[in-house]
Design an enzyme around this catalytic site. Structure first.
Site, PDB file in Angstrom:
ATOM      1  N   ASN A 155      13.760  -0.151  14.631  1.00 33.96           N
ATOM      2  CA  ASN A 155      13.528   1.629  15.213  1.00 33.96           C
ATOM      3  C   ASN A 155      14.833   3.008  15.168  1.00 33.96           C
ATOM      4  O   ASN A 155      14.629   4.093  15.007  1.00 33.96           O
ATOM      5  CB  ASN A 155      12.458   2.065  15.972  1.00 33.96           C
ATOM      6  CG  ASN A 155      12.877   1.228  17.545  1.00 33.96           C
ATOM      7  OD1 ASN A 155      13.689   0.029  17.230  1.00 33.96           O
ATOM      8  ND2 ASN A 155      12.762   1.271  18.894  1.00 33.96           N
ATOM      9  N   GLU A 253      16.330  -6.257  25.898  1.00 26.91           N
ATOM     10  CA  GLU A 253      15.584  -4.412  25.911  1.00 26.91           C
ATOM     11  C   GLU A 253      14.162  -4.900  25.350  1.00 26.91           C
ATOM     12  O   GLU A 253      14.535  -4.883  23.651  1.00 26.91           O
ATOM     13  CB  GLU A 253      16.888  -3.524  25.613  1.00 26.91           C
ATOM     14  CG  GLU A 253      16.497  -2.860  26.086  1.00 26.91           C
ATOM     15  CD  GLU A 253      15.324  -1.987  24.812  1.00 26.91           C
ATOM     16  OE1 GLU A 253      14.095  -1.838  25.261  1.00 26.91           O
ATOM     17  OE2 GLU A 253      16.098  -1.016  23.800  1.00 26.91           O
ATOM     18  N   CYS A 287      11.122   3.037  22.982  1.00 24.59           N
ATOM     19  CA  CYS A 287      10.847   2.024  23.731  1.00 24.59           C
ATOM     20  C   CYS A 287      11.457   2.867  25.575  1.00 24.59           C
ATOM     21  O   CYS A 287       9.865   2.512  26.224  1.00 24.59           O
ATOM     22  CB  CYS A 287      11.901   0.925  24.141  1.00 24.59           C
ATOM     23  SG  CYS A 287      13.797   1.055  24.097  1.00 24.59           S
ATOM     24  N   GLU A 461      22.921  -2.596  28.470  1.00 24.10           N
ATOM     25  CA  GLU A 461      23.780  -2.400  27.662  1.00 24.10           C
ATOM     26  C   GLU A 461      24.344  -1.289  27.541  1.00 24.10           C
ATOM     27  O   GLU A 461      23.903   0.263  29.149  1.00 24.10           O
ATOM     28  CB  GLU A 461      22.820  -2.162  26.316  1.00 24.10           C
ATOM     29  CG  GLU A 461      22.676  -3.452  26.340  1.00 24.10           C
ATOM     30  CD  GLU A 461      21.995  -4.293  24.348  1.00 24.10           C
ATOM     31  OE1 GLU A 461      20.635  -2.783  24.327  1.00 24.10           O
ATOM     32  OE2 GLU A 461      22.054  -5.199  23.739  1.00 24.10           O
TER      33      GLU A 461
HETATM   34  P1  NAD Z   1       7.586  -7.726  15.934  1.00 30.43           P
HETATM   35  O1  NAD Z   1       7.329  -8.287  17.960  1.00 30.43           O
HETATM   36  O2  NAD Z   1       7.001  -8.974  15.442  1.00 30.43           O
HETATM   37  O3  NAD Z   1       9.467  -7.391  15.104  1.00 30.43           O
HETATM   38  C1  NAD Z   1      10.175  -6.881  16.819  1.00 30.43           C
HETATM   39  C2  NAD Z   1      11.388  -6.963  15.821  1.00 30.43           C
HETATM   40  O4  NAD Z   1      11.644  -8.589  16.595  1.00 30.43           O
HETATM   41  C3  NAD Z   1      11.695  -6.413  14.601  1.00 30.43           C
HETATM   42  O5  NAD Z   1      12.822  -6.298  14.521  1.00 30.43           O
HETATM   43  C4  NAD Z   1      11.741  -8.253  14.175  1.00 30.43           C
HETATM   44  O6  NAD Z   1      12.557  -8.312  13.320  1.00 30.43           O
HETATM   45  C5  NAD Z   1      12.375  -8.826  15.516  1.00 30.43           C
HETATM   46  N1  NAD Z   1      11.366 -10.745  15.176  1.00 30.43           N
HETATM   47  C6  NAD Z   1      10.575 -10.619  14.606  1.00 30.43           C
HETATM   48  N2  NAD Z   1       9.799 -11.872  15.038  1.00 30.43           N
HETATM   49  C7  NAD Z   1      11.594 -12.123  15.687  1.00 30.43           C
HETATM   50  C8  NAD Z   1      11.483 -13.897  15.752  1.00 30.43           C
HETATM   51  N3  NAD Z   1      10.758 -14.681  16.214  1.00 30.43           N
HETATM   52  N4  NAD Z   1      13.082 -14.130  15.803  1.00 30.43           N
HETATM   53  C9  NAD Z   1      13.463 -13.473  16.091  1.00 30.43           C
HETATM   54  N5  NAD Z   1      13.802 -12.085  16.091  1.00 30.43           N
HETATM   55  C10 NAD Z   1      12.268 -11.229  15.437  1.00 30.43           C
HETATM   56  O7  NAD Z   1       6.791  -6.593  15.600  1.00 30.43           O
HETATM   57  P2  NAD Z   1       7.009  -5.585  14.808  1.00 30.43           P
HETATM   58  O8  NAD Z   1       5.791  -5.157  14.632  1.00 30.43           O
HETATM   59  O9  NAD Z   1       8.220  -5.475  14.336  1.00 30.43           O
HETATM   60  O10 NAD Z   1       6.639  -4.359  16.434  1.00 30.43           O
HETATM   61  C11 NAD Z   1       5.916  -4.230  17.319  1.00 30.43           C
HETATM   62  C12 NAD Z   1       5.872  -4.134  18.412  1.00 30.43           C
HETATM   63  O11 NAD Z   1       7.224  -4.421  19.033  1.00 30.43           O
HETATM   64  C13 NAD Z   1       6.262  -2.331  19.159  1.00 30.43           C
HETATM   65  O12 NAD Z   1       4.739  -2.315  18.747  1.00 30.43           O
HETATM   66  C14 NAD Z   1       6.890  -2.954  20.495  1.00 30.43           C
HETATM   67  O13 NAD Z   1       6.223  -2.583  21.144  1.00 30.43           O
HETATM   68  C15 NAD Z   1       7.959  -3.277  20.410  1.00 30.43           C
HETATM   69  N6  NAD Z   1       9.189  -3.241  19.561  1.00 30.43           N
HETATM   70  C16 NAD Z   1      10.302  -2.309  20.379  1.00 30.43           C
HETATM   71  C17 NAD Z   1      11.287  -1.811  20.014  1.00 30.43           C
HETATM   72  C18 NAD Z   1      12.409  -1.416  21.099  1.00 30.43           C
HETATM   73  O14 NAD Z   1      13.143  -0.561  21.033  1.00 30.43           O
HETATM   74  N7  NAD Z   1      12.540  -1.772  22.288  1.00 30.43           N
HETATM   75  C19 NAD Z   1      12.180  -2.380  19.291  1.00 30.43           C
HETATM   76  C20 NAD Z   1      10.692  -2.448  17.735  1.00 30.43           C
HETATM   77  C21 NAD Z   1       9.793  -2.464  18.160  1.00 30.43           C
END
Ligand code: NAD
Length: 479
Positions: A155, A253, A287, A461
């Site tokens: 994002n 985070e 977030c 951070e």
């Molecule tokens: P997700 O939880 O699968 O992925 C979020 C991030 O984590 C991605 O960059 C992904 O590559 C990474 N990731 C996923 N599984 C991982 C693993 N086992 N090891 C290391 N990295 C891993 O889900 P998504 O569909 O990409 O996003 C879903 C939800 O995640 C969103 O709806 C939101 O709630 C949350 N999110 C939060 C932030 C934030 O800034 N805090 C950013 C992106 C997504």
């Protein structure tokens, strides 16, 4: 129109930009139209082993590089980011979808983090502690903790890597960064700036891959001494378990479900119009976004009218078009999630005041949506929507408002609007959140710590706090 070539995608390991070759790849899609921009190479286990060995040897070089030199390289990298901002911003908008002006702003803010920590690098000092025994000198030093594995999402493809890299590199750590596979070119462009600024070979490496496989291998390696992650709560929990197995510290985070308390005495125009802009910025995939608007009963109708009008007026479109205020969602998972959250809320009795549907055009567009009368049992009252949906609710007393604001396990950002100084003090004290905005929605600044409480994560951070996680204490007691 001038043609723009999307950057070739690679891994960056041991100082080499490595193209896919015969590795598996994943497509990178423009979320505004579904076009494939390129294919990102997925690292193999052997690639990761090489990255780990390199991170260990590069750490020995970098931790001995004097702070003034580390600082000079980080500042030069920031200058290159500013010079290249237009190109990096375009890459970001193409692969992530946000409006070009927001991408530009993000690149400049990423550069600011490198400038900030370039200065902090020169202030890593220690202490001389008087001993209770005569003739003994006691020295407390802070030194780089070791090679870091950092994981960042799709994002904010510039700012989330920047917050981690700037602090870790300033501290003297080497870093293996795994950015989100959905917006890889932005992170590679930042890495290119650091490489061109003269960062020694291997101090920063960038890998993409199957996220679970990459994090399992990197975190399990004894080379890695520190983990940093931005993303969802479930993945944060998983990486915490992996880090705990090797007794490694982790900075997390994670998500949020930002409440906004609007009191009867507030500037309703600022709270409502600013609130709509804040909620739908980045298509709500932020977030620290404000999700639940808790409005004191006396001003509810006035707030709703202004908020809904401001939401309905937002211009939705391709981020490359200058009028666009709200771009597409980043991927089809997000689109399906918004549809499911709205359907669930409506089924349980919620009212859709505006929006509520996907938009019938190529790409992953969803209407900015405002819901009212949402029952507590609806999923959106518990789950982070991470998309363009706002929930409007009424409250009566300060205590009721605070209780609802603090109801969830999330505690990242919170906001309040009031002109009463006593109320402002009480909400500032009573809100459970790592970051609080009073009478404003702009809460992020390089000089402030960014981070959450409760299940939104731990460790900050940015600010003067941001470098400490990448340092460890050591004392030398000399007789
Ligand atoms: P997700 O939880 O699968 O992925 C979020 C991030 O984590 C991605 O960059 C992904 O590559 C990474 N990731 C996923 N599984 C991982 C693993 N086992 N090891 C290391 N990295 C891993 O889900 P998504 O569909 O990409 O996003 C879903 C939800 O995640 C969103 O709806 C939101 O709630 C949350 N999110 C939060 C932030 C934030 O800034 N805090 C950013 C992106 C997504």
């Amino acid at each position: 129109m001038r043609t723009f070539n999307y950057d070739p995608l690679s891994l960056f390991i041991d100082g080499a930009w490595i193209a896919a070759g015969n590795r598996d790849t994943a497509p990178v899609v423009n979320p505004a139209n579904g076009a494939i921009l390129g294919r990102v190479p997925l690292a193999t286990a052997a690639d990761l082993d090489l990255a780990l060995a390199t991170a260990r040897s590069a750490f020995d070089v970098w931790r001995r590089t004097v702070p003034a030199e580390r600082s000079r390289i980080l500042r030069l990298a920031a200058t290159l980011m500013r010079e290249r901002a237009e190109r990096i911003a375009t890459l970001m908008t193409l692969e992530q979808g946000k409006p070009l002006a927001e991408s530009r702003d993000e690149v400049l803010r990423a550069a600011e983090y490198f400038e900030w920590f370039a200065e902090e690098a020169r202030r890593i000092d220690g202490r001389v502690v008087p001993s209770n025994r005569p003739g003994v000198q006691q020295l407390v030093k802070r030194q780089a903790i070791g090679p870091v594995a950092a994981f960042t999402p799709w994002n904010f493809p510039a700012i989330t890597p920047a917050r981690k890299l700037s602090a870790a590199l300033a501290a003297g750590c080497s870093v293996i960064l795994k950015p989100g596979e959905e917006s890889p070119a932005t992170a590679l462009a930042l890495a290119r700036c650091l490489d061109d600024a003269g960062l020694p070979k291997g101090v920063l490496q960038v890998v993409f891959g199957v996220p679970d496989m990459v994090s399992a291998q990197l975190i399990a390696s004894p080379v890695i001494r520190k983990v940093a992650f931005t993303g969802s709560v479930p993945v944060g929990r998983l990486l915490s378990e992996r880090a705990a197995a090797g007794v490694k510290p982790i900075t997390l985070e994670l998500g949020g479900h930002g409440p906004v308390l609007v009191f009867d005495d507030a500037d309703i125009e600022a709270a409502a119009v600013g609130g709509a802009a804040n909620r739908f910025r980045g298509t709500g995939q932020i977030c620290i976004s404000s999700t639940r608007f808790l409005i004191q009963r006396g001003v509810y109708d006035r707030f709703v009218e202004r908020f809904v009008a401001a939401t309905a007026a937002l211009v939705i479109g391709d981020g490359m078009t200058s009028q666009t205020q709200v771009g597409p969602l980043a991927n089809p998972r997000q689109l399906a999630k918004m549809e499911a959250l709205v359907a669930d809320a409506v089924e349980q009795g919620a009212t859709v005041l505006t929006g509520g549907k996907r938009i019938d055009r190529p790409g992953y567009f969803f209407e900015p949506t405002v819901l009212a009368d949402v029952p507590m049992t609806a999923r959106i009252m518990h789950e982070e929507p991470f998309g363009p949906i706002a929930v409007l609710m009424k409250f009566d007393t300060l205590e009721d408002g605070l209780a609802e604001a603090n109801r969830l396990p999330y505690a990242l950002s919170a906001y309040a609007f009031t002109t009463n100084a006593r109320t402002a003090l009480d909400v500032g004290d009573g809100l459970e959140a790592g970051m609080i905005g009073i009478n404003q929605y702009r809460i992020v600044a390089t000089e402030l710590p960014f981070g959450g409480m409760k299940e939104s994560g731990h460790g900050s951070e940015g600010g003067t706090e941001g470098i400490g996680h990448y340092l460890t204490n050591k004392f030398i007691s000399q007789a």
